[in-house]
Design a protein around this motif. Structure first.
Motif, mmCIF file in Angstrom:
data_model
loop_
_atom_site.group_PDB
_atom_site.id
_atom_site.type_symbol
_atom_site.label_atom_id
_atom_site.label_comp_id
_atom_site.label_asym_id
_atom_site.label_seq_id
_atom_site.Cartn_x
_atom_site.Cartn_y
_atom_site.Cartn_z
ATOM 1 N N MET A 1 -35.379 61.304 114.075
ATOM 2 C CA MET A 1 -34.034 61.936 114.238
ATOM 3 C C MET A 1 -33.195 60.981 114.301
ATOM 4 O O MET A 1 -31.899 60.717 113.608
ATOM 5 N N THR A 2 -33.156 59.901 115.147
ATOM 6 C CA THR A 2 -32.454 58.814 115.259
ATOM 7 C C THR A 2 -32.099 57.808 114.018
ATOM 8 O O THR A 2 -31.123 57.609 113.841
ATOM 9 N N THR A 3 -33.289 57.723 113.348
ATOM 10 C CA THR A 3 -33.099 56.967 112.115
ATOM 11 C C THR A 3 -32.263 57.658 111.080
ATOM 12 O O THR A 3 -31.318 56.972 110.365
ATOM 13 N N ARG A 4 -32.528 58.901 110.935
ATOM 14 C CA ARG A 4 -31.519 59.713 110.020
ATOM 15 C C ARG A 4 -30.097 59.789 110.488
ATOM 16 O O ARG A 4 -29.293 59.603 109.738
ATOM 17 N N ALA A 5 -29.884 59.823 111.754
ATOM 18 C CA ALA A 5 -28.545 59.798 112.344
ATOM 19 C C ALA A 5 -27.872 58.525 111.855
ATOM 20 O O ALA A 5 -26.683 58.456 111.572
ATOM 21 N N GLY A 6 -28.570 57.416 112.177
ATOM 22 C CA GLY A 6 -28.248 55.806 111.788
ATOM 23 C C GLY A 6 -27.920 55.781 110.256
ATOM 24 O O GLY A 6 -27.033 55.224 110.070
ATOM 25 N N ALA A 7 -28.647 56.076 109.405
ATOM 26 C CA ALA A 7 -28.399 56.378 107.946
ATOM 27 C C ALA A 7 -27.298 56.912 107.624
ATOM 28 O O ALA A 7 -26.453 56.612 106.647
ATOM 29 N N VAL A 8 -27.042 58.318 108.350
ATOM 30 C CA VAL A 8 -25.924 58.942 107.836
ATOM 31 C C VAL A 8 -24.616 58.127 108.554
ATOM 32 O O VAL A 8 -23.560 58.332 107.679
ATOM 33 N N GLY A 9 -24.786 57.611 109.301
ATOM 34 C CA GLY A 9 -23.440 56.737 110.229
ATOM 35 C C GLY A 9 -23.247 55.624 109.214
ATOM 36 O O GLY A 9 -21.997 55.378 108.926
ATOM 37 N N MET A 10 -24.139 54.804 108.837
ATOM 38 C CA MET A 10 -23.944 53.692 107.945
ATOM 39 C C MET A 10 -23.359 54.036 106.655
ATOM 40 O O MET A 10 -22.292 53.619 106.226
ATOM 41 N N SER B 1 -31.330 65.771 110.811
ATOM 42 C CA SER B 1 -32.370 65.219 111.916
ATOM 43 C C SER B 1 -33.525 66.437 112.443
ATOM 44 O O SER B 1 -34.604 66.292 112.861
ATOM 45 N N GLY B 2 -33.101 67.765 112.192
ATOM 46 C CA GLY B 2 -33.902 68.807 112.439
ATOM 47 C C GLY B 2 -33.744 69.087 114.148
ATOM 48 O O GLY B 2 -34.770 69.799 114.518
ATOM 49 N N ALA B 3 -32.805 68.611 114.694
ATOM 50 C CA ALA B 3 -32.927 68.801 116.244
ATOM 51 C C ALA B 3 -32.422 70.158 116.719
ATOM 52 O O ALA B 3 -31.772 71.016 115.768
ATOM 53 N N GLY B 4 -33.084 70.890 117.685
ATOM 54 C CA GLY B 4 -33.072 72.131 117.927
ATOM 55 C C GLY B 4 -32.259 72.334 119.098
ATOM 56 O O GLY B 4 -31.530 73.780 119.383
ATOM 57 N N GLN B 5 -31.900 71.342 119.874
ATOM 58 C CA GLN B 5 -31.130 71.429 121.216
ATOM 59 C C GLN B 5 -29.521 70.870 121.206
ATOM 60 O O GLN B 5 -29.446 70.002 120.394
ATOM 61 N N PRO B 6 -28.575 72.113 121.419
ATOM 62 C CA PRO B 6 -27.456 71.529 121.290
ATOM 63 C C PRO B 6 -26.859 70.178 121.762
ATOM 64 O O PRO B 6 -26.026 69.461 121.262
ATOM 65 N N TRP B 7 -27.359 69.625 122.885
ATOM 66 C CA TRP B 7 -26.907 68.355 123.611
ATOM 67 C C TRP B 7 -27.667 67.250 122.580
ATOM 68 O O TRP B 7 -26.829 66.243 122.395
ATOM 69 N N ARG B 8 -28.665 67.437 121.919
ATOM 70 C CA ARG B 8 -29.303 66.573 121.131
ATOM 71 C C ARG B 8 -28.478 66.516 119.714
ATOM 72 O O ARG B 8 -28.398 65.393 119.239
ATOM 73 N N CYS B 9 -28.167 67.653 119.308
ATOM 74 C CA CYS B 9 -27.503 67.673 118.164
ATOM 75 C C CYS B 9 -25.808 66.912 118.219
ATOM 76 O O CYS B 9 -25.712 66.010 117.278
ATOM 77 N N ALA B 10 -25.494 67.113 119.225
ATOM 78 C CA ALA B 10 -24.374 66.455 119.676
ATOM 79 C C ALA B 10 -24.424 64.835 120.034
ATOM 80 O O ALA B 10 -23.311 64.093 119.411
ATOM 81 N N ALA B 11 -25.495 64.466 120.605
ATOM 82 C CA ALA B 11 -25.770 62.893 120.607
ATOM 83 C C ALA B 11 -26.155 62.179 119.288
ATOM 84 O O ALA B 11 -25.547 61.183 119.101
ATOM 85 N N LEU B 12 -26.833 63.061 118.440
ATOM 86 C CA LEU B 12 -27.131 62.287 117.175
ATOM 87 C C LEU B 12 -25.818 62.310 116.318
ATOM 88 O O LEU B 12 -25.674 61.470 115.682
ATOM 89 N N GLY B 13 -24.883 63.323 116.522
ATOM 90 C CA GLY B 13 -23.895 63.306 115.656
ATOM 91 C C GLY B 13 -22.876 62.278 116.323
ATOM 92 O O GLY B 13 -22.206 61.645 115.590
ATOM 93 N N GLY C 1 -21.227 63.691 111.405
ATOM 94 C CA GLY C 1 -21.979 64.104 112.538
ATOM 95 C C GLY C 1 -22.682 65.562 112.523
ATOM 96 O O GLY C 1 -23.814 65.593 113.005
ATOM 97 N N TRP C 2 -22.021 66.494 111.655
ATOM 98 C CA TRP C 2 -22.450 67.904 111.156
ATOM 99 C C TRP C 2 -24.112 67.326 110.615
ATOM 100 O O TRP C 2 -25.047 67.902 110.668
ATOM 101 N N LEU C 3 -23.877 66.372 109.445
ATOM 102 C CA LEU C 3 -24.996 66.282 108.458
ATOM 103 C C LEU C 3 -25.825 65.507 109.422
ATOM 104 O O LEU C 3 -27.377 65.935 109.027
ATOM 105 N N ALA C 4 -25.912 64.810 110.136
ATOM 106 C CA ALA C 4 -26.784 63.731 110.937
ATOM 107 C C ALA C 4 -27.632 65.029 111.760
ATOM 108 O O ALA C 4 -28.692 64.750 112.205
ATOM 109 N N ALA C 5 -27.073 65.724 112.456
ATOM 110 C CA ALA C 5 -27.525 66.795 113.239
ATOM 111 C C ALA C 5 -28.536 67.803 112.425
ATOM 112 O O ALA C 5 -29.604 68.250 112.641
#
Length: 395
Positions: free
Chosen positions: A4-13, A55-67, A48-52
């Motif tokens: 999840m973190t790796t994919r969020a980082g790739a989207v950010g870059m 990543s396949g995250a299911g919790q709202p707080w985790r989606c927001a954190a990854l975004g 942020g939407w794409l990162a969440a």
């Protein structure tokens, strides 16, 4: 959580690179920068939407954190490749139009303006990117039902290792800023307000990164402790907990040695207070969760197994390509705090022409990132081969 973190980082870059290209295309006309600002807000929110989503995250707080992770990283990339030089180019980005009037000396006013512009634009890109990314991630998760999350435990511990690296790098950046900019303020002299801004703004930006990375590490440690499946993994989590515990006292000690005057300012005191609370929380996680779970796993029986566990942990079972991905994340976390808070400001103070400034900032930031990633990759791959050799020789 690692993939999840790796994919969020790739989207950010990727978002950061695309946004940088858009800003360069719109840079020729000043009135078009408002279009660039709107495009930046849209792109960071979509990132942020794409990162969440990815990543396949299911919790709202985790989606927001990854975004927020994707958006903050995108903001840092934009600052390194475009924003730092734009802040140092007169008339291109004007956040403080009257800053030079408040200073008696023209030289002091110019230096103060550069420090303010550069630091403020970084904070705007980083905080704005994190906020818009968190908003996009939260919106993605709010539109669907919660589901069980699956964590790929074969991936390296990206979230934990990057958090450890970011905490150490941010504390180092804060120490460098505390040592350099007060000396610069003393050299140029001038009115008290200008000198105060020159000395404190880069330090406050670095302390923001300390707080953010320390908070991430504090959240990650309990998660990794619950997900660990062997004693070597718990040893890595224990090391992360120790880093979290040591952050507040080490930061306070460095500021005490390098810049005692900063300890009486409200932003520094607030950062130290927050870090103290987080360090105490890491201590609680260590004593109540990490150490009890570590004792629950069987210890290595033979002397050779003990040596392998102590020296190499579980690296012999890792995959080289995944380690390179891990090194990429850690390499960025190692370079970005010092570059955004200190090096970019110092480059702008050299007074280069706009053409040379954009080239210098871009090449310096990319060069440091590439060198850091290459160095870490070489070390980890060598360590991987050494660990495999030791494991094969023992079996």
């Amino acid at each position: 959580m690692e993939s999840m973190t790796t994919r969020a980082g790739a989207v950010g870059m990727l978002s950061g690179v695309i946004l940088t290209i858009v800003l360069f295309l719109l840079m020729g006309a000043a009135h078009l920068l408002w279009i660039g600002a709107a495009a930046a807000a849209l792109l960071l929110g979509c990132g942020g939407w794409l990162a969440a989503r990815w990543s396949g995250a299911g919790q709202p707080w985790r989606c927001a954190a990854l975004g927020a992770t994707a958006g903050g990283l995108a903001g840092c990339i934009v600052f390194c490749l475009w924003g730092a030089a734009a802040a140092g180019t007169p008339g291109l980005v004007t956040l403080f139009p009257r800053v030079a009037i408040s200073c008696a000396s023209a030289q002091v006013g110019q230096i103060d303006a550069i420090v303010r512009q550069t630091t403020a634009l970084f904070l705007l890109l980083f905080a704005g990117g994190s906020g818009l990314g968190a908003l996009g991630g939260g919106l993605e998760c709010s539109g669907r039902r919660r589901h069980a999350e699956r964590f790929n435990k074969n991936d390296p511990q990206m979230a934990m290792n990057v958090s450890i690296t970011a905490v150490a790098a941010s504390v180092f950046a804060a120490a460098v800023a505390a040592a350099i900019f007060p000396r610069l303020a003393e050299i140029v002299g001038g009115q008290a307000d200008c000198v105060k801004d020159i000395a404190e703004l880069p330090l406050e930006a670095a302390l923001l990164l300390v707080v953010v990375s320390h908070l991430a590490l504090t959240v990650v440690v309990p998660h990794e402790a619950r997900q660990a499946e062997h004693r070597s993994g718990m040893d890595e989590v224990k090391m992360a907990a120790f880093v979290g515990i040591a952050t507040a006292p080490v930061l306070a000690l460095l500021l005490l040695l390098l810049n005692q005057a900063s300890l009486v300012t409200a932003p520094v005191l607030a950062a130290l207070l927050i870090c103290t609370v987080l360090s105490l929380e890491s201590l609680c996680s260590l004593t109540r969760l990490v150490l009890p779970r570590r004792r629950a796993f069987a210890a290595p029986q033979t002397g050779r197994q003990q040596i392998e566990a102590s020296l190499f942990g579980s690296i012999a079972n890792s995959v080289g390509t995944r380690l390179v991905v891990l090194c990429t994340g850690c390499g960025l976390a190692m370079v970005l705090p010092l570059y955004t808070c200190v090096i970019a400001v110092l480059i702008n103070l050299r007074g280069l022409s706009p053409e040379h400034l954009f080239v210098t900032q871009g090449l310096m930031s990319l060069g440091l990132m590439a060198a850091s990633v290459a160095m870490l990759s070489a070390i980890y791959l060598f360590y991987l081969r050494l660990g495999r050799w030791f494991s094969k020789r023992g079996s």
